[in-house]
Each structure stands twice: as C-alpha cells, then as structure tokens.
Scaffold this motif. Structure first.
Motif, mmCIF file in Angstrom:
data_model
loop_
_atom_site.group_PDB
_atom_site.id
_atom_site.type_symbol
_atom_site.label_atom_id
_atom_site.label_comp_id
_atom_site.label_asym_id
_atom_site.label_seq_id
_atom_site.Cartn_x
_atom_site.Cartn_y
_atom_site.Cartn_z
ATOM 1 N N ALA A 130 6.062 -4.482 -45.471
ATOM 2 C CA ALA A 130 7.618 -4.213 -45.608
ATOM 3 C C ALA A 130 8.126 -2.877 -46.034
ATOM 4 C CB ALA A 130 8.179 -5.245 -46.804
ATOM 5 N N ARG A 131 7.286 -2.149 -47.021
ATOM 6 C CA ARG A 131 7.629 -0.690 -47.109
ATOM 7 C C ARG A 131 7.394 0.117 -46.029
ATOM 8 N NH1 ARG A 131 4.176 2.405 -50.231
ATOM 9 N NH2 ARG A 131 2.414 0.814 -50.592
ATOM 10 N N ALA A 132 6.408 -0.008 -45.117
ATOM 11 C CA ALA A 132 6.402 0.567 -43.922
ATOM 12 C C ALA A 132 7.467 0.285 -42.930
ATOM 13 C CB ALA A 132 5.035 0.262 -43.176
ATOM 14 N N LYS A 133 7.715 -0.922 -42.786
ATOM 15 C CA LYS A 133 8.803 -1.560 -41.890
ATOM 16 C C LYS A 133 10.467 -0.816 -42.387
ATOM 17 C CE LYS A 133 11.049 -5.330 -39.965
ATOM 18 N NZ LYS A 133 12.573 -5.360 -40.480
ATOM 19 N N ASP A 134 10.449 -0.751 -43.696
ATOM 20 C CA ASP A 134 11.562 0.000 -43.894
ATOM 21 C C ASP A 134 11.620 1.466 -43.738
ATOM 22 O OD1 ASP A 134 14.084 -0.577 -45.776
ATOM 23 O OD2 ASP A 134 13.180 1.098 -47.153
ATOM 24 N N PHE A 135 10.765 2.079 -44.005
ATOM 25 C CA PHE A 135 10.564 3.429 -43.684
ATOM 26 C C PHE A 135 10.850 3.892 -42.420
ATOM 27 C CE2 PHE A 135 8.591 7.523 -43.019
ATOM 28 C CZ PHE A 135 9.362 8.433 -43.951
ATOM 29 N N PHE A 136 10.333 3.047 -41.486
ATOM 30 C CA PHE A 136 10.488 3.446 -40.048
ATOM 31 C C PHE A 136 11.688 3.218 -39.682
ATOM 32 C CE2 PHE A 136 9.943 1.630 -35.537
ATOM 33 C CZ PHE A 136 9.614 2.860 -34.946
ATOM 34 N N GLU A 137 12.370 2.007 -40.155
ATOM 35 C CA GLU A 137 13.687 1.854 -39.777
ATOM 36 C C GLU A 137 14.704 2.883 -40.233
ATOM 37 O OE1 GLU A 137 14.437 -2.155 -41.127
ATOM 38 O OE2 GLU A 137 13.464 -3.006 -39.388
ATOM 39 N N PHE A 138 14.378 3.588 -41.540
ATOM 40 C CA PHE A 138 14.893 4.767 -41.788
ATOM 41 C C PHE A 138 14.848 5.747 -40.962
ATOM 42 C CE2 PHE A 138 14.027 8.648 -44.098
ATOM 43 C CZ PHE A 138 15.234 9.342 -44.530
ATOM 44 N N LEU A 139 13.702 6.113 -40.217
ATOM 45 C CA LEU A 139 13.418 7.031 -39.465
ATOM 46 C C LEU A 139 14.158 6.820 -38.146
ATOM 47 C CD1 LEU A 139 9.311 7.864 -39.627
ATOM 48 C CD2 LEU A 139 11.591 9.004 -40.997
ATOM 49 N N CYS A 140 14.178 5.668 -37.639
ATOM 50 C CA CYS A 140 15.054 5.376 -36.423
ATOM 51 C C CYS A 140 16.426 5.501 -36.568
ATOM 52 C CB CYS A 140 14.801 3.855 -36.125
ATOM 53 S SG CYS A 140 13.041 3.602 -35.293
ATOM 54 N N GLN A 141 17.096 5.313 -37.768
ATOM 55 C CA GLN A 141 18.307 5.614 -38.090
ATOM 56 C C GLN A 141 18.684 6.941 -38.151
ATOM 57 O OE1 GLN A 141 21.159 3.226 -38.138
ATOM 58 N NE2 GLN A 141 22.134 5.111 -38.149
ATOM 59 N N LEU A 142 17.820 7.645 -38.858
ATOM 60 C CA LEU A 142 17.957 9.120 -38.981
ATOM 61 C C LEU A 142 17.775 9.775 -37.467
ATOM 62 C CD1 LEU A 142 17.558 11.762 -40.768
ATOM 63 C CD2 LEU A 142 15.263 11.647 -40.197
#
Length: 274
Positions: A130-142
């Motif tokens: 869940a932490r990794a998914k949240d961070f990856f979605e943050f990178l996508c939004q960036l």
C-alpha cells in the motif's frame, strides 16, 4: 502521452547487511566502507543520466547512497534530494536488530513461510505494498503535472507570448540494452516528462516490483528468470522502468522493465581484496 523513466536503486551495504542482521526501520545504520564504494560505483554507472527528480527513503543508509550517487552525476550535482518515509524498508517489529535466522525461526514456529510472516509489531506485505502503491501514484501525478506545464508553455508559444527552442530530451542511457535515447532520432517518441531516481530498500523494492508485475502487468526482459523476480536486490542493484499512460489516465499505466536488480557496476569491486 505522458511518459517518464524510473530508476530504482537499493542502498549500499551496511555492517548489519554483511552480518545478516535485520534493520527494518528501527535500526538506522550508516553505510560501511564497502557500502560507500558500492554507492560510488552506482553513481559512476548512472553518471550520464540527467535526472529531473531524486527521491530517497529517509533512513540513513538510503540517504547516504542517494547523496553519493548524485555527487558522481555529470548533470545533477545541485539537484535537491527529496526524502520520503513511504520509501522506508519494511518494518520488522520485534525482529529488528536480530539475526535473519531469528526471523526464520519465528516464521517456522508460526507455521508460515519467512517472506510472508509478519513478526509482532511489523508490517504485513499488504501494508508495504500500500505504501509502494501510494508512492508510485504520487510519481505518476508528478509526471502528469510536468506534462501539463509543458503543454501550457507550448500554448504560450503558439499564442506568440513566448519563444522557446523546444523541451529538452533528458539524456538517458539504457545500460541494459546499450540504447541511447537522444534528440537525433524519434524525438517525439522518446521524450520524457520526467526522469526519476529513487533510492530505497531490498524488501520494499521486491514488494513494489511485485505490485508492478502482478497488479499492473509490467513487461519484463525476456532473459529474466522467475527466481530473479522473487529475490531481493543486491546492495546498489539498479532497476529501470519506462512508464507510459494515455491522456493522463493513471489507472492504465503501461510499464516496461528494461533491467531488474542489475549489479554489473560492482564487477570490478568484487575482484578487489578488501
């Protein structure tokens, strides 16, 4: 199309790594002398890559690795490294600071396989994912935001409000296949909205890559063995991905892995007598 490159590196060796003692989040060991040499070798390996963003776990071993890599870079010496707790190693609770064999014994006593076992006070694999998914979605939004900025600049140019030579293509060498991406050929297809470096930890990375493959159907190199996918990256192992998604739709990323847990940059070190 939004397109970004993601390079993920495990931190260098610590004394606890060498002695097979679990660090998790509660033991914040610095790099050993070998770990600093490994980080320097990774930095030289990536020295021709112009990163637009650098993220690191906020644990000391990852911070020191990220800093050493950037010190070797030809383009990014002044880039700000952003520290993010979402990139921390899996939390191992009562097993932290104890030998790996103790964790295996705990798992056996509980009738579970070691990678799946969660010691008291530790994180489950689902929580790490869940932490990794949240961070990856943050990178996508960036990356989407970087794309939108570029579109706004292009609109200004089209309206005669500003002159611009064109968005640069960030130098990226695919060390796994030897292909250089540059502005000379297929410029539009190879343009990156972001080129991101992440420094993290072994168990976290294995879980994150598992999310890429199982949930997001990441394409893997044909030469990759299944055992490599389930194994923990060596210290300063390098993994590289290209992520595309149409029309800024983060729900449908197309992920291509060009290399996983590669450590060829350590070949010369492994022959040294230390």
């Amino acid at each position: 199309m939004v397109r970004f490159a993601l390079t993920v590196v495990r931190h260098g060796e610590t004394r606890y790594n060498k002695d097979k003692i679990l660090q998790g989040q509660g033991v914040d060991e610095p790099l050993s002398a070998t770990g600093f040499r490994q980080a320097g070798a990774a930095g030289i390996f990536l020295s021709n890559v112009k990163f637009t963003h650098v993220f690191s776990s906020d644990l000391l071993r990852a911070k020191q690795t990220a800093s050493t890599i950037i010190e070797k870079n030809k383009f990014c010496k002044d880039i700000v490294i952003q520290y993010d707790a979402r990139l921390r190693e899996r939390k191992y609770g009562i097993a932290e600071g104890r030998p790996l064999n103790d964790l295996k014994a705990m798992a056996k006593a509980a009738g579970e396989q070691c990678p799946l076992f969660t010691p008291s006070g530790g994180e489950t694999l689902d929580e790490v994912r869940a932490r990794a998914k949240d961070f990856f979605e943050f990178l996508c939004q960036l990356s989407i935001e970087e794309y939108q900025k570029e579109q706004a600049v292009q609109d200004m140019v089209g309206n005669g409000l500003e002159t611009l030579e064109g968005r640069p293509v960030f130098p990226l060498r695919n060390h796994c296949s030897g292909i250089e991406l540059n502005s000379d050929t297929d410029r539009a297809g190879k343009m990156l909205n972001a080129n991101i470096l992440v420094v993290s930890h072994g168990a976290y990375m294995r879980n994150w890559f598992g999310y890429f493959v199982l949930d997001l159907k990441c394409t893997l190199p044909s030469t990759l063995k299944k055992s490599q996918l389930s194994s923990v990256s060596p210290n300063t192992g390098v993994s590289h991905f290209i992520i595309n998604f149409e029309n800024g739709d983060m729900n449908k990323p197309e992920i291509n892995c060009t290399c996983l847990n590669q450590n060829d940059h350590l070949a010369d070190m492994n022959t040294e007598k230390v």
